[in-house]
Scaffold this active site. Sequence first.
Site: not given
Ligand code: ZN
Length: 569
Positions: A269, A316, A318, A320, A400
């Site tokens: 992140c 991951q 991943d 954002h 979440k």
């Molecule tokens: Zn994140």
Amino acid sequence: MKLETIRHSLAHILAYAVRELYPDTCFGIGPAIENGFYYDFDLKRSLAPEDLLKIEEKMRELIKEDIVFKKKKIIKKEAKEIFKDQPYKLELINEIKEDKVTVYESGNFVDLCAGPHVKSTKEIPADSFKLTKIAGAYWRGSEKNQMLTRIYGVAFKTKKELENYLQKEAEAEKRDHRILGQKLELFSFDEEIGAGLPLWHPKGAILRKIIEDYLYKELILQGYQWIVSPHIGKLDLWKTSGHWDLYRENMYSPIKIDEEEYMLKPMNCPFHVKIYQSKIRSYRDLPIKYAELGTVYRYEKSGVLHGLVRVRGFTQDDAHIWCTPEQLSTELIKLLKHGFKILKTFGFKDFDIYLSTRPEKYAGTEKDWQKAENSLKYVLKKLKLKYQIDPGGGVFYGPKIDIKIKDSLGRPWQCTTIQLDFNLPERFKMNYIDKKGRKERPIMIHRALIGSIERFIGVLLEHYAGALPLWLSPVQIWVIPVGTRHKKYAQEVSQKLSDGGARVELKDEAETVSKKIREGEIQKIPYLLVVGDKEMKNKSVRIRSKNKDLGSMKLNRFISHLRRILNSS
Ligand SMILES: [Zn+2]
Ligand SMILES: [Zn+2]
């Protein structure tokens, strides 16, 4: 009678049987657990699996004797006398604050225990329990203590339930991804490298690449931009992000580089945030979606590491997303729809959906949380998705949605997570310029669809028992010539198939056809093509798939057949 009481009473009977067979044993504790019970022993010998049968037989004998469980409250001094040769029991007695302790006497076996138990062993169905395994376990779970022998058992109310359970376990064992991974030559672990750090062999690397390429293509279509970030970052970065304060136990120790401390990343992140902040963002730029196959490292206790499902380094899928409050529900709907599409493509059809709400400790305001939880509820309702609420189960930075996929045995696996975040935009002072030229904080969403590639491959292997669908199979076809005079034609067939994009291996080693077929079936190769005289003459192939002979087909027809299957998955 509660099953838990039966299970716990069986733990006593197990201890009783062990004492009968091995009188010099010292006793730990024996609780009921999910599906059964265990008891910890300090045995003066090591047990072999066949000893379990002997103990089990003894237990059945005892059960038949209709032994009564008698409860007694006695003073500590008396208890210490009873357990004078039992150091573990003495340790427990010394910790009890009351003057009196409860013991249960069953036959001539006494155990320190608060109960409850069955009244007598005739309440225990003697044909619906089984001792299953022997394992080492530290006394009271601490590595500083003595290693004891733990005997596990399972117990149910009926023989039928026991049989169902054992059958399911046997099926799960056949699907164990750790064994399949080795057999199919996908991955391995090496002690010299370290626990929880998988090595991907050529075929495993192909499987990863197929999944990665598929995700890449899908995400680009969904408006994501692909990025790449480093594996380490300065300690200060993790202080700003809050990980150093709130996530430290999952992080490895700092690495010193030129007098400065760096951390292996446990998450991607903060790096993505920095790319967002590399220039001024306007409301017109939003939503911004960054995706990365980011390899992260998290500390896991060695005891919980499990094949690919719990590892110390993993990748991951991943991403954002930053958006304006007005864009939030549209983005969430897109995200969920797309997530399910991807999971379905991999063959998963059953899901459990959870909405986790505000925990006791949280970042942001109560109003923010309320709004965010409402948005999540709104989209779940809008998409007509059934979900359960996990009250207080949110991460400290936001609520979440979690999606667990169910595999072919009905076992749930945590997979997709979609998390709203009030923390990072604040900590990094992220902003965008709104329509009126004012600075505003964007809303941040963290999301992983398949979770981690390692874990997901583990789940795929168990779901399909290793027989992956054609599009995911690292090797899709083996071409097997019957004799040396068919080699040239076999080569032609392989070439033509691989020119068409199939992953093919030519098996022209000097071994019998039946041996190669057997091997191909063990390796779960989707198609085994045998070519001999007839096939050579007719420009065809003889097809074997899923352990069945499907007869001959013209090569060209087989190629279009393959294409049809691949296009529909
Ligand atoms: Zn994140
Ligand atoms: Zn008990």
